[in-house]
Design an enzyme around this catalytic site. Structure first.
Site, PDB file in Angstrom:
ATOM      1  N   GLU A  98     -39.569  28.658 -26.393  1.00 17.98           N
ATOM      2  CA  GLU A  98     -39.362  27.552 -25.462  1.00 17.98           C
ATOM      3  C   GLU A  98     -38.230  27.894 -24.498  1.00 17.98           C
ATOM      4  O   GLU A  98     -37.252  28.532 -24.900  1.00 17.98           O
ATOM      5  CB  GLU A  98     -39.036  26.266 -26.222  1.00 17.98           C
ATOM      6  CG  GLU A  98     -40.200  25.749 -27.067  1.00 17.98           C
ATOM      7  CD  GLU A  98     -39.895  24.410 -27.730  1.00 17.98           C
ATOM      8  OE1 GLU A  98     -38.806  23.856 -27.480  1.00 17.98           O
ATOM      9  OE2 GLU A  98     -40.742  23.910 -28.472  1.00 17.98           O
ATOM     10  N   HIS A 141     -41.964  19.498 -25.537  1.00 16.87           N
ATOM     11  CA  HIS A 141     -40.939  19.109 -26.516  1.00 16.87           C
ATOM     12  C   HIS A 141     -40.387  17.715 -26.172  1.00 16.87           C
ATOM     13  O   HIS A 141     -39.187  17.525 -25.965  1.00 16.87           O
ATOM     14  CB  HIS A 141     -39.803  20.139 -26.559  1.00 16.87           C
ATOM     15  CG  HIS A 141     -39.088  20.155 -27.880  1.00 16.87           C
ATOM     16  ND1 HIS A 141     -38.601  21.318 -28.442  1.00 16.87           N
ATOM     17  CD2 HIS A 141     -38.784  19.159 -28.755  1.00 16.87           C
ATOM     18  CE1 HIS A 141     -38.018  21.036 -29.590  1.00 16.87           C
ATOM     19  NE2 HIS A 141     -38.116  19.732 -29.808  1.00 16.87           N
ATOM     20  N   ARG A 154     -41.373  21.505 -35.256  1.00 19.26           N
ATOM     21  CA  ARG A 154     -40.712  22.738 -34.857  1.00 19.26           C
ATOM     22  C   ARG A 154     -41.747  23.803 -34.541  1.00 19.26           C
ATOM     23  O   ARG A 154     -42.750  23.949 -35.237  1.00 19.26           O
ATOM     24  CB  ARG A 154     -39.790  23.259 -35.978  1.00 19.26           C
ATOM     25  CG  ARG A 154     -38.422  22.572 -36.032  1.00 19.26           C
ATOM     26  CD  ARG A 154     -37.541  23.061 -34.872  1.00 19.26           C
ATOM     27  NE  ARG A 154     -36.254  22.417 -34.828  1.00 19.26           N
ATOM     28  CZ  ARG A 154     -35.949  21.356 -34.084  1.00 19.26           C
ATOM     29  NH1 ARG A 154     -36.893  20.782 -33.357  1.00 19.26           N
ATOM     30  NH2 ARG A 154     -34.732  20.865 -34.053  1.00 19.26           N
TER      31      ARG A 154
END
Length: 529
Positions: free
Chosen positions: A264, A282, A235
């Site tokens: 993000e 990601h 994370r």
């Protein structure tokens, strides 16, 4: 009766669409809709279910417009893009798929580790540019190196097994990892500072919570070995990005592999441009297998709920049948509060959780109550845990769960006692439900007291000496903190005492330190319920 309707607002596998339709659910597949928040708000009022991944942000405004919505299904683990309190307040169930991405994310972390060890991205770019800079890209071997894993749960344990297969030594920091579970995995359980001191590579596999935010800080990096390599596929926010950039520039950190970022999509970031960083967008869960797994799981879970009422992997709803709910619900709340109380005070490795049910509660659905207690206990560290996943999460960490039921033999008609056995101590807390339906604490560490839990509290242990109450009250008052309630208990005059103080505002770290300095205070901890 009309069929339930589900909106898929993110790019989910076609498998999910087929499952919904096969189960008698109408489905509207609009994978680009989730990126347009105004369009989503305009459309959401027509649907009973919403299936998402990470792109759709289910804010309080989206939920406010969701007049028919009954369930939100997140294909994946993280639900930080869903306003769970707002959904709960409106009676909307939020589900996730906590196990579908484990292998994929673990493998990506291993891949990032190799990329950092051998400078693969830079070497590839140089070679394809027509250069032959063989001597420039000197790497290091993985074999024989020490890997430090922060968070050794479902994903972290997969990484540990893969690393051991690569002949690495593995040390792990996880407050909920027992020594027995560590031994089963073949890893050495250590405290965080020791992990920083010993690890050649560090990989993070923990949720983002108040405890774990910036767990890799400038101070943490200063404790690490020179030339350490850091991987984050968990994370954004676990690493202080500016501190990492400074350490990369200075050479303290030899390389970093970063798959997740504080903001993000990360179009700009302080880490970009560092010569010794590998960044991916990601991709931890981005394999065909993982996409299929989580799509299949979320579609099955949502379809089951919408057509039969069955609830699986719900983050905000206990698994309780309609018939037993009225009688059981206050005890579910009590069990979860007892677990949360113990969980917030537990900082060392947990060996065992023992839950005793006495009196009428022993005749109830204690499986649901135990799940509720484990949920409360694990949530301070694993925010996404729920009544379905909590028992599995405890087992995964090697925590033995013992359940005892017996008839009434004490002063209370019924009560629940939760005892936590750690590597260093044993702590218990007991409670009951009074006639008003509200849970109460009745005993802590063998000390009798009656206390109703509130949202913000202070837990203080102290020597039973005159003047303590006055000093606490004065200090809080001088700092603008209003006391709603104070409850006290002691084992004997002049012995050990406990205070539970309900306050109206959060206590700052500076004020916590000041309370710790009060004469006769042994421990003070903030609690949130």
């Amino acid at each position: 009766m009309s069929k339930p309707r589900v909106l898929i607002s993110d790019a989910l596998s076609e498998t999910a669409v087929a499952i919904f339709r096969d189960r008698g659910v109408e489905v509207d597949f609009q994978p680009a809709l989730g990126k347009d928040k105004d369009a989503l708000i305009a459309a959401i009022g027509e649907y009973d279910g919403l299936a998402i991944r990470s792109a759709t942000k289910v804010t309080d405004k989206v939920i406010a417009a969701a007049n028919k919505l009954r369930v939100i299904g997140r294909a994946g683990i993280g639900v930080d893009n869903v306003d769970i309190p707002a959904a709960t307040a409106k009676g909307i169930i939020v589900m996730n798929t906590p196990f579908g991405n484990s292998i994929t994310t673990a493998e990506h972390a291993i891949a990032m580790m190799f990329a950092c060890a051998r400078q693969i991205p830079k070497a590839d770019a140089s070679t394809q540019a027509g250069k032959w800079e063989k001597s420039k890209f000197m790497g290091v071997e993985i074999t024989g190196k020490t890997l430090g894993i922060i968070g050794c749960g479902n994903i972290g344990s997969v990484v540990a097994r893969r690393a051991l297969g690569l002949s690495m030594r593995v040390v792990a920091y996880d407050p909920f990892l027992s020594e027995d579970r560590a031994a089963d995995l073949g890893v050495e359980k250590v405290e965080l500072d020791e992990l920083f001191r010993r690890a050649d590579f560090i990989t993070l596999h923990t949720p983002l919570t108040d405890r774990t935010r910036n767990i890799i800080s400038a101070d943490a990096i200063a404790k690490m070995r020179d030339g350490v390599r850091i991987i984050n596929c968990a994370r954004g926010g676990l690493i202080d990005e500016q501190a990492l950039r400074d350490a990369l520039d200075s050479g303290k950190v030899a390389a970093a592999g970063v798959d997740v970022f504080v903001q993000e999509p990360a179009k700009e970031n302080v880490l970009f441009g560092a010569p010794n960083v590998v960044c991916t967008p990601h991709l931890g869960a981005s394999t065909m297998e993982a996409q299929e797994n989580v799509a299949l799981q979320v579609a099955e879970q949502m379809a089951d709920y919408l057509t039969t009422g069955a609830v699986t992997n719900a983050l905000n709803m206990p698994s309780i049948s309609a018939e037993e709910a009225p009688r059981l619900t206050p005890f579910v709340k009590l069990a979860e509060q007892l677990g949360s109380f113990a969980g917030q005070l537990t900082e060392t490795g947990v060996r065992r959780v023992r839950i005793e049910y006495e009196g009428t509660v022993a005749e109830m659905n204690t499986k649901a109550l135990t799940s509720a207690a484990l949920t409360g206990f694990l949530q301070p560290l694993l925010q996404s845990v729920n009544m379905v996943s909590a028992p599995a999460a405890a087992k995964e960490r090697g925590i033995q769960v013992e359940e005892t039921r017996r008839e009434q033999h004490g002063a209370y008609e019924t009560y629940i006692r939760l005892t936590v056995v750690t590597d260093k101590q044993e702590r218990s807390v007991a409670g009951t439900v009074f006639a008003d339906g509200k849970p109460r604490i009745i005993q802590i560490k063998g000390i009798n007291m009656e206390a109703e839990l509130s949202e913000l509290m202070l837990y203080i242990t102290n020597n039973d000496k005159p003047g303590f109450i006055g000093r606490i009250g004065t200090l809080l008052g001088e700092n603008g903190i209003n006391i709603a309630r104070m409850q006290f208990g002691r084992d004997f005059e002049g012995g050990n005492a406990i205070a539970l103080v309900s306050v109206d505002h959060k206590i700052s770290p500076e004020l916590m330190e000041a309370i710790n300095r009060i004469e006769n205070v042994q421990q003070v901890k903030p609690l949130v319920f």
